[in-house]
Design a protein around this motif. Structure first.
Motif, PDB file in Angstrom:
ATOM      1  N   VAL A  98       0.846  -1.203   0.000  1.00 54.35           N
ATOM      2  CA  VAL A  98       0.000   0.000   0.000  1.00 54.35           C
ATOM      3  C   VAL A  98       0.883   1.255   0.000  1.00 54.35           C
ATOM      4  O   VAL A  98       0.601   2.234  -0.703  1.00 54.35           O
ATOM      5  N   ALA A  99       1.997   1.198   0.733  1.00 54.71           N
ATOM      6  CA  ALA A  99       2.920   2.343   0.803  1.00 54.71           C
ATOM      7  C   ALA A  99       3.517   2.674  -0.573  1.00 54.71           C
ATOM      8  O   ALA A  99       3.866   3.825  -0.845  1.00 54.71           O
ATOM      9  N   ARG A 102       2.594   5.740  -2.538  1.00 53.72           N
ATOM     10  CA  ARG A 102       3.161   7.072  -2.269  1.00 53.72           C
ATOM     11  C   ARG A 102       4.447   7.326  -3.046  1.00 53.72           C
ATOM     12  O   ARG A 102       4.940   8.453  -3.063  1.00 53.72           O
ATOM     13  N   ARG A 117       2.620   8.158   5.750  1.00 49.71           N
ATOM     14  CA  ARG A 117       2.228   7.001   6.582  1.00 49.71           C
ATOM     15  C   ARG A 117       0.755   7.094   6.984  1.00 49.71           C
ATOM     16  O   ARG A 117       0.052   6.094   7.045  1.00 49.71           O
ATOM     17  N   VAL A 120      -1.389   6.109   4.125  1.00 49.55           N
ATOM     18  CA  VAL A 120      -1.360   4.644   4.008  1.00 49.55           C
ATOM     19  C   VAL A 120      -2.314   4.011   5.015  1.00 49.55           C
ATOM     20  O   VAL A 120      -3.113   3.124   4.678  1.00 49.55           O
ATOM     21  N   SER A 123      -5.892   4.485   3.984  1.00 50.01           N
ATOM     22  CA  SER A 123      -6.227   3.612   2.854  1.00 50.01           C
ATOM     23  C   SER A 123      -6.491   2.190   3.331  1.00 50.01           C
ATOM     24  O   SER A 123      -7.391   1.510   2.834  1.00 50.01           O
ATOM     25  N   ARG A 152      -3.755   0.529  -2.324  1.00 52.35           N
ATOM     26  CA  ARG A 152      -2.564   1.148  -2.902  1.00 52.35           C
ATOM     27  C   ARG A 152      -2.953   2.273  -3.867  1.00 52.35           C
ATOM     28  O   ARG A 152      -2.361   3.349  -3.869  1.00 52.35           O
ATOM     29  N   ALA A 155      -4.048   5.307  -1.929  1.00 47.21           N
ATOM     30  CA  ALA A 155      -2.875   5.994  -1.367  1.00 47.21           C
ATOM     31  C   ALA A 155      -2.178   6.839  -2.435  1.00 47.21           C
ATOM     32  O   ALA A 155      -1.574   7.864  -2.148  1.00 47.21           O
TER      33      ALA A 155
END
Ligand code: ADP
Ligand code: MG
Length: 257
Positions: A98-99, A102, A117, A120, A123, A152, A155
């Motif tokens: 998911v990060a 970014r 963060r 994330v 999300s 993801r 995010a």
């Protein structure tokens, strides 16, 4: 101004399949369902819309710029794509996948900030996968993986979110949740949503506009009531169905004979 504009877009594979003269305009806040039989060119069209494939002729413009003049980074901030059945060979933890949403906002070697963060975390919560955060992606069910990909994409906070058959592996609870989430992103965050769907009843219930592809041509674009009719669906899908208004809301829904 259109978020995304396709003008006379044509494309063909070496094997012979061709998409022909596609004209499609997605104004801001569009919520479009792309429907059509297997092999009609839906995935190919999504790839042209997202810059993964280049049109052989015609033009794709994003907020009035030709799509192919954007850098990869610019493109990633504008358009998020969720392909159907994405495969993960490495056991990355869910939270790290998911990060990755970014990354288009970070400089080289820059780490995620506190605000990254936080995005994330939000999300993860909105897609109901907080409990999966430390699980390796490679060990999840298809439906769980689908929600990770959606997290993801959220995010990534793109202007346009493109999804290829996102509800295929989801149970009915999570199908409804995904559509509600897409509607929320569309209405509250002005995100343009383009979604390929096989479920015509879901398309007509949740999407404002429907575009119907058949053999590489857009044969009809309009409201669900205009596009999803007994005559059109019978002839394009060669299926013995009946379309009638839903008792809840009057949207077209399909009955099988
Ligand atoms: P859909 O998503 O509507 O099922 P696709 O866009 O995936 O349709 O495919 C449309 C047609 O193009 C199909 O006949 C498919 O076999 C063909 N096709 C898809 N990808 C390729 C490729 N990479 N090379 C050659 N032909 C392809
Ligand atoms: Mg497809």
């Amino acid at each position: 101004m259109s978020t995304l504009l396709l003008k006379q877009v044509s494309f063909h594979y070496q094997g012979g399949f061709a998409l022909q003269d596609i004209d499609l305009s997605l104004p801001e806040k569009s919520f479009l369902a792309l429907i059509g039989p297997n092999g009609s060119g839906k995935t190919t069209l999504l790839q042209l819309m997202s810059g993964l494939l280049q049109a052989k002729s015609g033009q794709v413009r994003l907020q009035d710029r030709p799509l192919n003049t954007l850098t990869r980074r610019e493109l990633a901030r504008q358009i998020a794509v969720i392909a159907s059945d994405q495969y993960f060979a490495f056991p990355f933890p869910v939270v790290e996948i998911v990060a990755m949403g970014r990354f288009p906002y970070l400089g080289r070697l820059q780490k995620l900030t506190d605000s990254d963060r936080q995005i994330v975390e939000e999300s993860l919560q909105r897609t109901e996968i907080g409990h999966l955060r430390d699980r390796p992606i490679s060990q999840l069910s298809s439906g769980e993986r689908q929600r990770v990909l959606l997290a993801r994409a959220i995010a990534q906070s793109p202007a346009i979110l493109i999804l290829d058959e996102p509800n295929t592996h989801l149970d009915i609870h999570h199908q409804i949740e995904v559509f509600r989430l897409l509607q929320h992103l569309n209405q509250e965050h002005s995100m343009t949503v383009v979604v390929v769907l096989h479920d015509l009843t879901a398309a007509s219930t949740f999407c404002r506009t429907v575009a119907l592809l058949s053999e590489g041509k857009l044969v009809k674009t309009g409201t669900p009531q205009e596009v999803i009719t007994t005559e059109t669906i019978r002839s394009v899908y060669r299926a013995d169905i009946e379309v009638h208004p839903s008792p809840m809301g009057g949207f077209p829904q399909i009955s099988y004979r």
